[in-house]
Design a protein around this motif. Structure first.
Motif, PDB file in Angstrom:
ATOM      1  N   ARG A  97       0.824  -1.224   0.000  1.00  0.00           N
ATOM      2  CA  ARG A  97       0.000   0.000   0.000  1.00  0.00           C
ATOM      3  C   ARG A  97       0.855   1.270   0.000  1.00  0.00           C
ATOM      4  O   ARG A  97       0.355   2.364  -0.254  1.00  0.00           O
ATOM      5  CB  ARG A  97      -0.936   0.005   1.218  1.00  0.00           C
ATOM      6  CG  ARG A  97      -2.035  -1.042   1.156  1.00  0.00           C
ATOM      7  CD  ARG A  97      -3.219  -0.572   0.345  1.00  0.00           C
ATOM      8  NE  ARG A  97      -3.897   0.562   0.970  1.00  0.00           N
ATOM      9  CZ  ARG A  97      -4.504   1.532   0.281  1.00  0.00           C
ATOM     10  NH1 ARG A  97      -4.475   1.539  -1.026  1.00  0.00           N
ATOM     11  NH2 ARG A  97      -5.116   2.514   0.920  1.00  0.00           N
ATOM     12  N   HIS A 120      -5.258  -0.945  10.942  1.00  0.00           N
ATOM     13  CA  HIS A 120      -6.159  -1.745  10.104  1.00  0.00           C
ATOM     14  C   HIS A 120      -6.149  -3.191  10.605  1.00  0.00           C
ATOM     15  O   HIS A 120      -5.076  -3.778  10.772  1.00  0.00           O
ATOM     16  CB  HIS A 120      -5.702  -1.734   8.642  1.00  0.00           C
ATOM     17  CG  HIS A 120      -5.821  -0.392   7.993  1.00  0.00           C
ATOM     18  ND1 HIS A 120      -4.809   0.538   8.037  1.00  0.00           N
ATOM     19  CD2 HIS A 120      -6.834   0.182   7.300  1.00  0.00           C
ATOM     20  CE1 HIS A 120      -5.194   1.622   7.381  1.00  0.00           C
ATOM     21  NE2 HIS A 120      -6.416   1.442   6.930  1.00  0.00           N
ATOM     22  N   ARG A 278     -11.433   2.453  -8.733  1.00  0.00           N
ATOM     23  CA  ARG A 278     -11.114   2.472  -7.299  1.00  0.00           C
ATOM     24  C   ARG A 278     -12.423   2.377  -6.550  1.00  0.00           C
ATOM     25  O   ARG A 278     -13.266   3.256  -6.637  1.00  0.00           O
ATOM     26  CB  ARG A 278     -10.383   3.766  -6.935  1.00  0.00           C
ATOM     27  CG  ARG A 278      -8.892   3.566  -6.719  1.00  0.00           C
ATOM     28  CD  ARG A 278      -8.246   4.847  -6.291  1.00  0.00           C
ATOM     29  NE  ARG A 278      -8.674   5.250  -4.955  1.00  0.00           N
ATOM     30  CZ  ARG A 278      -8.717   6.505  -4.541  1.00  0.00           C
ATOM     31  NH1 ARG A 278      -8.373   7.487  -5.335  1.00  0.00           N
ATOM     32  NH2 ARG A 278      -9.109   6.785  -3.317  1.00  0.00           N
ATOM     33  N   SER A 280     -14.587   2.439  -3.288  1.00  0.00           N
ATOM     34  CA  SER A 280     -14.635   2.990  -1.932  1.00  0.00           C
ATOM     35  C   SER A 280     -15.922   2.502  -1.292  1.00  0.00           C
ATOM     36  O   SER A 280     -17.003   2.857  -1.761  1.00  0.00           O
ATOM     37  CB  SER A 280     -14.707   4.520  -1.999  1.00  0.00           C
ATOM     38  OG  SER A 280     -13.506   5.109  -1.624  1.00  0.00           O
ATOM     39  N   ARG A 282     -18.416   2.070   2.179  1.00  0.00           N
ATOM     40  CA  ARG A 282     -18.760   2.509   3.529  1.00  0.00           C
ATOM     41  C   ARG A 282     -20.001   1.735   3.931  1.00  0.00           C
ATOM     42  O   ARG A 282     -20.832   1.406   3.090  1.00  0.00           O
ATOM     43  CB  ARG A 282     -19.081   4.013   3.572  1.00  0.00           C
ATOM     44  CG  ARG A 282     -17.942   4.925   3.163  1.00  0.00           C
ATOM     45  CD  ARG A 282     -16.794   4.919   4.167  1.00  0.00           C
ATOM     46  NE  ARG A 282     -15.745   5.863   3.808  1.00  0.00           N
ATOM     47  CZ  ARG A 282     -14.733   5.590   2.984  1.00  0.00           C
ATOM     48  NH1 ARG A 282     -14.618   4.399   2.436  1.00  0.00           N
ATOM     49  NH2 ARG A 282     -13.827   6.502   2.732  1.00  0.00           N
ATOM     50  N   GLY A 298      -8.170  -5.973  -1.858  1.00  0.00           N
ATOM     51  CA  GLY A 298      -8.001  -4.724  -1.118  1.00  0.00           C
ATOM     52  C   GLY A 298      -8.049  -4.980   0.369  1.00  0.00           C
ATOM     53  O   GLY A 298      -7.675  -6.053   0.839  1.00  0.00           O
ATOM     54  N   GLY A 299      -8.533  -4.013   1.116  1.00  0.00           N
ATOM     55  CA  GLY A 299      -8.602  -4.168   2.564  1.00  0.00           C
ATOM     56  C   GLY A 299      -9.244  -2.956   3.196  1.00  0.00           C
ATOM     57  O   GLY A 299      -9.884  -2.163   2.509  1.00  0.00           O
ATOM     58  N   GLY A 300      -9.006  -2.805   4.487  1.00  0.00           N
ATOM     59  CA  GLY A 300      -9.556  -1.645   5.187  1.00  0.00           C
ATOM     60  C   GLY A 300     -10.215  -2.030   6.477  1.00  0.00           C
ATOM     61  O   GLY A 300      -9.796  -2.979   7.141  1.00  0.00           O
ATOM     62  N   HIS A 301     -11.230  -1.287   6.826  1.00  0.00           N
ATOM     63  CA  HIS A 301     -11.931  -1.468   8.102  1.00  0.00           C
ATOM     64  C   HIS A 301     -13.321  -2.035   7.858  1.00  0.00           C
ATOM     65  O   HIS A 301     -13.803  -2.051   6.734  1.00  0.00           O
ATOM     66  CB  HIS A 301     -12.050  -0.124   8.824  1.00  0.00           C
ATOM     67  CG  HIS A 301     -10.770   0.647   8.885  1.00  0.00           C
ATOM     68  ND1 HIS A 301      -9.819   0.433   9.857  1.00  0.00           N
ATOM     69  CD2 HIS A 301     -10.269   1.603   8.075  1.00  0.00           C
ATOM     70  CE1 HIS A 301      -8.796   1.240   9.643  1.00  0.00           C
ATOM     71  NE2 HIS A 301      -9.040   1.962   8.565  1.00  0.00           N
ATOM     72  N   ALA A 304     -15.327   0.905   6.543  1.00  0.00           N
ATOM     73  CA  ALA A 304     -14.702   1.721   5.478  1.00  0.00           C
ATOM     74  C   ALA A 304     -13.594   0.902   4.848  1.00  0.00           C
ATOM     75  O   ALA A 304     -12.575   0.641   5.485  1.00  0.00           O
ATOM     76  CB  ALA A 304     -14.140   3.016   6.050  1.00  0.00           C
ATOM     77  N   ALA A 305     -13.799   0.468   3.627  1.00  0.00           N
ATOM     78  CA  ALA A 305     -12.799  -0.389   2.996  1.00  0.00           C
ATOM     79  C   ALA A 305     -12.756  -0.098   1.505  1.00  0.00           C
ATOM     80  O   ALA A 305     -13.658   0.534   0.951  1.00  0.00           O
ATOM     81  CB  ALA A 305     -13.114  -1.858   3.255  1.00  0.00           C
ATOM     82  N   GLY A 306     -11.702  -0.574   0.867  1.00  0.00           N
ATOM     83  CA  GLY A 306     -11.543  -0.273  -0.544  1.00  0.00           C
ATOM     84  C   GLY A 306     -10.706  -1.296  -1.266  1.00  0.00           C
ATOM     85  O   GLY A 306     -10.056  -2.142  -0.649  1.00  0.00           O
ATOM     86  N   ALA A 307     -10.725  -1.207  -2.576  1.00  0.00           N
ATOM     87  CA  ALA A 307      -9.952  -2.100  -3.436  1.00  0.00           C
ATOM     88  C   ALA A 307      -9.922  -1.477  -4.821  1.00  0.00           C
ATOM     89  O   ALA A 307     -10.641  -0.504  -5.086  1.00  0.00           O
ATOM     90  CB  ALA A 307     -10.587  -3.484  -3.494  1.00  0.00           C
ATOM     91  N   THR A 308      -9.087  -2.027  -5.673  1.00  0.00           N
ATOM     92  CA  THR A 308      -9.125  -1.645  -7.083  1.00  0.00           C
ATOM     93  C   THR A 308      -9.758  -2.805  -7.835  1.00  0.00           C
ATOM     94  O   THR A 308      -9.355  -3.950  -7.661  1.00  0.00           O
ATOM     95  CB  THR A 308      -7.715  -1.336  -7.604  1.00  0.00           C
ATOM     96  OG1 THR A 308      -7.203  -0.206  -6.881  1.00  0.00           O
ATOM     97  CG2 THR A 308      -7.743  -0.986  -9.089  1.00  0.00           C
TER      98      THR A 308
HETATM   99  P1  AMP Z   1     -11.116   4.908   0.873  1.00  0.00           P
HETATM  100  O1  AMP Z   1     -12.471   4.453   0.463  1.00  0.00           O
HETATM  101  O2  AMP Z   1     -10.177   5.041  -0.268  1.00  0.00           O
HETATM  102  O3  AMP Z   1     -11.181   6.117   1.739  1.00  0.00           O
HETATM  103  O4  AMP Z   1     -10.539   3.736   1.765  1.00  0.00           O
HETATM  104  C1  AMP Z   1     -11.232   3.293   2.901  1.00  0.00           C
HETATM  105  C2  AMP Z   1     -10.337   2.430   3.743  1.00  0.00           C
HETATM  106  O5  AMP Z   1      -9.971   1.259   3.022  1.00  0.00           O
HETATM  107  C3  AMP Z   1      -9.040   3.099   4.144  1.00  0.00           C
HETATM  108  O6  AMP Z   1      -8.790   2.781   5.490  1.00  0.00           O
HETATM  109  C4  AMP Z   1      -8.002   2.491   3.251  1.00  0.00           C
HETATM  110  O7  AMP Z   1      -6.786   2.409   3.901  1.00  0.00           O
HETATM  111  C5  AMP Z   1      -8.573   1.125   2.928  1.00  0.00           C
HETATM  112  N1  AMP Z   1      -8.259   0.768   1.534  1.00  0.00           N
HETATM  113  C6  AMP Z   1      -8.698   1.402   0.438  1.00  0.00           C
HETATM  114  N2  AMP Z   1      -8.229   0.833  -0.690  1.00  0.00           N
HETATM  115  C7  AMP Z   1      -7.462  -0.213  -0.277  1.00  0.00           C
HETATM  116  C8  AMP Z   1      -6.689  -1.212  -0.964  1.00  0.00           C
HETATM  117  N3  AMP Z   1      -6.590  -1.254  -2.296  1.00  0.00           N
HETATM  118  N4  AMP Z   1      -6.036  -2.115  -0.192  1.00  0.00           N
HETATM  119  C9  AMP Z   1      -6.107  -2.075   1.154  1.00  0.00           C
HETATM  120  N5  AMP Z   1      -6.827  -1.180   1.840  1.00  0.00           N
HETATM  121  C10 AMP Z   1      -7.501  -0.258   1.157  1.00  0.00           C
END
Ligand code: AMP
Ligand code: MN
Ligand code: MN
Length: 330
Positions: A97, A120, A278, A280, A282, A298-301, A304-308
């Motif tokens: 990351r 995380h 991307r 996002s 919630r 991806g990953g996150g909480h 609130a999490a995300g990935a590509t």
């Molecule tokens: P965002 O929606 O971009 O604000 O991301 C929300 C949460 O998900 C944040 O805590 C990021 O660190 C985590 N996150 C977003 N994209 C990724 C990813 N590709 N891999 C791991 N964690 C991610």
């Protein structure tokens, strides 16, 4: 990466000792840095500098507009200086990351000790020392604990950058990350002279005219999956072109959509120039979107999490619904 066979979580004392031992050190965070990433980089860099250490902050992507008022933001580098002796990664859910700064310096990451400071719960404990607390509101809160353990005098500008991180990750003390620790730490930071009015203005209120129009376009795009209680939104490259706004100015849209009473989950798809998306996400308490993010690499909480993910948005939505049913479906 110099890793122990069994990845372990280290104590505050062990993490503080790592920093005491470090002399020439770079502090880095994740790509597309958010308020917590930037605040944590700046807070730790400033704290280490006050101990007389040769510390620099570095990010793979440039610092977004809304964070440029922070002390030290203009000194954040996009490349690493030579002869580093230690690395600190803050708010990075995995070492990849960190982005280009990691990809282009893998040998350095293998050679020098790495301190991993993060909150995380998906963090794989990639550091030589891992100060990871999944119950912490923000990485900035962990940086505050580190500076306190190192008996560093926190000056008002440093208090401001740390408050910026906490306020960012808690959504101004509104979301699920709003722990007692977040409120207590913020209270201490305000007591130390943090500019809480400035933080609130730059994080949540200030926007460009173009950004307000982009928000309108995104909000105009939303679709509701009433059965699954998912709201989908799309930000296309065309929207960026027609409004003149930048992708980083979408920060906050997903939280806004989470307030839709018919929905529990928000999936916002932001188109990259290469057509990838991307994602996002919630969610309301009870829906763990980090599981969906993980399924897409991806990953996150939880909330609130995300990935590509691969485009186009239609296909991505189908794949996401399929993953939702498989992982979170009743
Ligand atoms: P965002 O929606 O971009 O604000 O991301 C929300 C949460 O998900 C944040 O805590 C990021 O660190 C985590 N996150 C977003 N994209 C990724 C990813 N590709 N891999 C791991 N964690 C991610
Ligand atoms: Mn972050
Ligand atoms: Mn964070």
């Amino acid at each position: 990466l110099t890793q122990t066979a069994e990845p372990v979580v280290h104590s505050l004392g062990e993490a503080a000792q790592f920093l005491r031992d470090a002399r020439r050190v770079a502090v880095m965070a994740h790509v597309n840095p958010d308020a917590d990433a930037i605040g944590s980089v700046l807070g730790l860099t400033r704290g280490l500098q006050s101990l007389g250490k040769d510390a620099v902050g570095a990010l793979s992507d440039r610092v977004p507009e809304y964070a440029l008022f922070l002390a030290g933001a203009d000194a954040i580098r996009s490349t690493l200086p030579p002869d580093l002796e230690a690395i600190v990664c803050v708010d990075a859910a995995g070492v990849d990351r960190v982005g280009a700064l990691y990809e282009e310096n893998r040998d350095l990451f293998d050679r020098v000790p790495v301190l991993n400071v993060d909150h995380h719960h998906t963090n794989p404990l990639f550091g030589t020392v891992n100060f990871v607390d999944a119950l912490a509101s923000s990485t900035a809160e962990l940086v505050f604990r580190l500076l306190t353990a190192l008996e560093i005098q926190i000056d008002p500008p440093t208090a401001t950058v740390l408050l910026f991180g906490i306020v960012g990750d808690t959504g101004s003390f509104q979301n699920g990350a709003t722990t007692a620790g977040a409120l207590e730490t913020a209270g201490k930071l305000v007591g130390l002279g943090a500019d809480n009015q400035g933080v609130a203005y730059y994080l949540f209120e200030r926007k460009s005219f173009a950004a307000a129009r982009l928000w309108g376009e995104i909000v105009g795009s939303i679709e509701l999956d009433a059965r699954r209680k998912i709201v989908f939104g799309v930000m296309s490259q065309r929207m960026l072109q027609s409004t003149g706004a930048t992708a980083e100015e979408t920060e906050g849209v997903a939280e806004y959509l989470r307030g839709i009473s018919e929905a529990e989950t928000v999936m916002l798809l932001k188109e990259n120039p290469d057509g990838s998306l991307r994602l996002s996400m919630r969610s309301r308490p009870g829906v763990d979107v980090s599981r969906i993010a993980s399924a897409f690499g991806g990953g996150g909480h939880r909330q609130a999490a995300g990935a590509t993910v691969d485009g186009p948005p239609r296909a991505a939505k189908r794949a996401l619904v399929e993953a939702y049913d498989r992982l979170l479906g009743a």
